[in-house]
Motif scaffolding. Structure first.
Motif, PDB file in Angstrom:
ATOM      1  N   GLY A  32       6.377  44.674   0.747  1.00  0.00           N
ATOM      2  CA  GLY A  32       5.178  44.448  -0.051  1.00  0.00           C
ATOM      3  C   GLY A  32       4.214  45.605  -0.136  1.00  0.00           C
ATOM      4  O   GLY A  32       3.141  45.469  -0.746  1.00  0.00           O
ATOM      5  N   PHE A  33       4.561  46.766   0.445  1.00  0.00           N
ATOM      6  CA  PHE A  33       3.668  47.918   0.342  1.00  0.00           C
ATOM      7  C   PHE A  33       3.485  48.356  -1.112  1.00  0.00           C
ATOM      8  O   PHE A  33       2.475  48.977  -1.453  1.00  0.00           O
ATOM      9  N   CYS A  34       4.441  48.024  -1.962  1.00  0.00           N
ATOM     10  CA  CYS A  34       4.376  48.441  -3.363  1.00  0.00           C
ATOM     11  C   CYS A  34       3.370  47.635  -4.178  1.00  0.00           C
ATOM     12  O   CYS A  34       2.949  48.074  -5.256  1.00  0.00           O
ATOM     13  N   LEU A  35       2.973  46.466  -3.689  1.00  0.00           N
ATOM     14  CA  LEU A  35       2.144  45.577  -4.498  1.00  0.00           C
ATOM     15  C   LEU A  35       0.809  46.205  -4.881  1.00  0.00           C
ATOM     16  O   LEU A  35       0.339  46.063  -6.013  1.00  0.00           O
ATOM     17  N   ALA A  36       0.181  46.889  -3.938  1.00  0.00           N
ATOM     18  CA  ALA A  36      -1.165  47.421  -4.176  1.00  0.00           C
ATOM     19  C   ALA A  36      -1.190  48.551  -5.195  1.00  0.00           C
ATOM     20  O   ALA A  36      -2.259  48.876  -5.733  1.00  0.00           O
ATOM     21  N   THR A  37      -0.044  49.159  -5.471  1.00  0.00           N
ATOM     22  CA  THR A  37      -0.014  50.292  -6.400  1.00  0.00           C
ATOM     23  C   THR A  37       0.687  49.964  -7.714  1.00  0.00           C
ATOM     24  O   THR A  37       0.737  50.811  -8.604  1.00  0.00           O
ATOM     25  N   CYS A  38       1.226  48.760  -7.838  1.00  0.00           N
ATOM     26  CA  CYS A  38       1.953  48.392  -9.053  1.00  0.00           C
ATOM     27  C   CYS A  38       0.978  47.941 -10.130  1.00  0.00           C
ATOM     28  O   CYS A  38       0.264  46.939  -9.964  1.00  0.00           O
ATOM     29  N   GLY A  45      -0.668  39.679 -11.659  1.00  0.00           N
ATOM     30  CA  GLY A  45      -0.807  38.901 -10.443  1.00  0.00           C
ATOM     31  C   GLY A  45       0.369  38.025 -10.082  1.00  0.00           C
ATOM     32  O   GLY A  45       0.238  37.102  -9.270  1.00  0.00           O
ATOM     33  N   GLN A  46       1.554  38.278 -10.646  1.00  0.00           N
ATOM     34  CA  GLN A  46       2.733  37.467 -10.373  1.00  0.00           C
ATOM     35  C   GLN A  46       3.734  38.251  -9.521  1.00  0.00           C
ATOM     36  O   GLN A  46       3.997  39.428  -9.786  1.00  0.00           O
ATOM     37  N   GLU A  47       4.315  37.596  -8.536  1.00  0.00           N
ATOM     38  CA  GLU A  47       5.284  38.247  -7.655  1.00  0.00           C
ATOM     39  C   GLU A  47       6.446  38.860  -8.430  1.00  0.00           C
ATOM     40  O   GLU A  47       6.891  39.968  -8.136  1.00  0.00           O
ATOM     41  N   MET A  48       6.938  38.151  -9.443  1.00  0.00           N
ATOM     42  CA  MET A  48       8.090  38.651 -10.197  1.00  0.00           C
ATOM     43  C   MET A  48       7.727  39.831 -11.095  1.00  0.00           C
ATOM     44  O   MET A  48       8.611  40.468 -11.661  1.00  0.00           O
ATOM     45  N   ASP A  49       6.437  40.127 -11.224  1.00  0.00           N
ATOM     46  CA  ASP A  49       5.993  41.304 -11.976  1.00  0.00           C
ATOM     47  C   ASP A  49       5.629  42.452 -11.047  1.00  0.00           C
ATOM     48  O   ASP A  49       4.895  43.367 -11.425  1.00  0.00           O
ATOM     49  N   SER A  50       6.142  42.399  -9.821  1.00  0.00           N
ATOM     50  CA  SER A  50       5.965  43.474  -8.849  1.00  0.00           C
ATOM     51  C   SER A  50       7.303  44.166  -8.639  1.00  0.00           C
ATOM     52  O   SER A  50       8.356  43.622  -8.998  1.00  0.00           O
ATOM     53  N   PRO A  51       7.321  45.362  -8.038  1.00  0.00           N
ATOM     54  CA  PRO A  51       8.594  46.044  -7.812  1.00  0.00           C
ATOM     55  C   PRO A  51       9.569  45.233  -6.950  1.00  0.00           C
ATOM     56  O   PRO A  51      10.748  45.130  -7.285  1.00  0.00           O
ATOM     57  N   ARG A  52       9.069  44.651  -5.851  1.00  0.00           N
ATOM     58  CA  ARG A  52      10.013  43.909  -5.009  1.00  0.00           C
ATOM     59  C   ARG A  52      10.509  42.656  -5.717  1.00  0.00           C
ATOM     60  O   ARG A  52      11.665  42.247  -5.532  1.00  0.00           O
ATOM     61  N   GLY A  53       9.662  42.023  -6.534  1.00  0.00           N
ATOM     62  CA  GLY A  53      10.116  40.876  -7.302  1.00  0.00           C
ATOM     63  C   GLY A  53      11.166  41.268  -8.321  1.00  0.00           C
ATOM     64  O   GLY A  53      12.171  40.572  -8.518  1.00  0.00           O
TER      65      GLY A  53
END
Length: 430
Positions: A32-38, A45-53
């Motif tokens: 989840g380190f990628c969330l803050a910079t995505c 604000g959706q998990e599937m719209d993040s890199p790990r998602g």
């Protein structure tokens, strides 16, 4: 993240890229380190719209557990800014997963009309002649932009009020004083139409510092837009001209647009397993951003002091900071101007929303990110924003104007050139 991707079976469909895709999936530990910079996660604000998602979704498609069509609503809005790569402690090369996956999506499900529309858009943007004609047409219909669809309206708003005159450059510009280096310079595509002065400024600054600049007539588009959209064969066709365009006796091939630079550095990977792979790898190895090259060899022409102090903020272009790892070099060059106070912006790692043709396809997200970036830049109190990419410059300038902020947005080399000429002003260019 363990995977059961049938690499051997997919190699015929995906090509050599399947190995780097499987490697990227394996490295992701879902921390989840990628969330803050995505940028899309911050916006949607959706998990599937993040890199790990997205990595999870792509993994499921490659393993056969999820239908491709169900994932693209989350994959398509990705800007490909690669901020996640910078923030990832596991070294996931997200771009090496995203681009081949988009190529796979184009072959598996895109309708003929959608593919044709994308091919035409890329063909226009990658041809300075075609883009200039379209920009002129856009200027005529711009007063009616409120009636246009959102994507087209966004594109019309980004066009300059008046196009610069067509500019050409000598094939060879000799160095001033002893020649310290001989380089080739990629002219870019959209930049030739939107801001040809960037090319002129880059040549002048390099020339002043003992660099001979070659602008080969036979060069062409780097293929970045096609590559990032998943049109691999179109990207290869566009990029092929550059494999032989630049002479062998150059110390480097320089770029001054972040997206072009990262694409040229990926040319070897683009042609992996295809014809001309060796030539593509040789080109990739020689590509350097112009600011990194000038910082490396050092300034020899003294910069005159400014008549009064000037606050400048540097805006990191994503494909310069994240894809090429160039952050300190342009800052050092700007700080070499006597009288410049260089300041930093909040959230420097967050994309401005430009990302090639992103304004056309996702105008709402692009607009939100552009405004976010413009507001952060405005709070710095700087009179000039310096950046290293034409897309960022166009996007940021538009959103600063929308906020009625009197801040000039210039390329790093334009700032340096104006400083040499003692013409560095503290407000927007007239």
């Amino acid at each position: 993240m363990l995977h059961r991707i049938p690499v051997e079976r997919l190699r015929a469909e995906v090509g050599p890229g399947i190995d780097s895709m499987a490697e990227a999936v394996s490295r992701c530990v879902h921390c989840g380190f990628c969330l803050a910079t995505c940028p899309t996660y911050l916006t949607l604000g959706q998990e599937m719209d993040s890199p790990r998602g997205r990595i999870f979704l792509m993994k499921e498609v490659l393993e056969g557990g999820l239908d491709l069509e169900d994932t693209l609503v989350h994959i398509d809005p990705c800007l490909g800014c690669l901020a996640c790569e910078t923030s990832c402690p596991s070294g996931v090369e997200y771009g090496h997963l995203l681009h081949p996956f988009r190529a796979l999506a184009e072959t598996r499900r895109r309708g003929a009309l959608r593919r044709a529309r994308r091919h035409i858009a890329i063909a226009v943007l990658s041809s300075p002649v075609a883009f200039r004609w379209m920009a002129r047409l856009g200027g005529l219909v711009r007063p009616l932009r409120a009636l246009a669809p959102a994507g087209m309206r966004s594109a019309l708003e980004l066009l300059p009020a008046r196009l610069a005159r067509r500019t050409t450059w000598p094939e060879v510009t000799s160095a001033q004083g002893p020649r310290r280096a001989r380089v080739g310079l990629l002219t870019g595509c959209a930049q030739q139409v939107l801001a040809p002065d960037i090319q002129s400024a880059t040549i002048e600054v390099l020339q002043r510092n003992g660099v001979e600049v070659v602008v080969p007539r036979g060069q062409g588009c780097c293929g970045a837009l096609a590559l990032h959209a998943g049109h691999q064969r179109q990207a290869q066709r566009l990029a092929a001209r550059n494999l032989t365009a630049f002479p062998d006796d150059l110390d480097a091939v320089l770029t001054h647009a972040a997206g072009c630079g990262s694409a040229l550095q990926e040319t070897g990977r683009l042609f992996a397993g295809a014809d001309h792979e060796a030539a593509a790898c040789r080109l990739s190895e020689r590509v350097v951003d112009a600011s990194a090259f000038l910082d490396r060899i050092g300034l020899t022409a003294p910069l005159p002091p400014l008549a009064q102090p000037l606050r400048v903020v540097y805006q990191d272009a994503c494909h310069l900071a994240h894809a090429q790892g160039v952050r300190a070099a342009p800052r050092r060059l700007l700080q070499a101007i006597p009288g410049v106070e260089l300041v930093e912006v909040a959230e420097p790692e967050v994309c401005c929303g430009s990302a090639g043709s992103y304004n056309l396809e996702h105008p709402q997200i692009a607009g939100e990110l552009g405004e976010r970036k413009a507001r952060n830049l405005a709070t710095t109190g700087a009179r000039i924003v310096a950046s290293g990419n034409i897309g960022c410059i166009t996007q940021v300038a538009h959103h600063l104007r929308a906020l009625d902020e009197p801040i000039a947005v210039r390329h790093t080399f334009q700032v340096l050139r104006d400083a040499y000429r003692e013409e560095l002003a503290s407000g927007p260019p007239q």
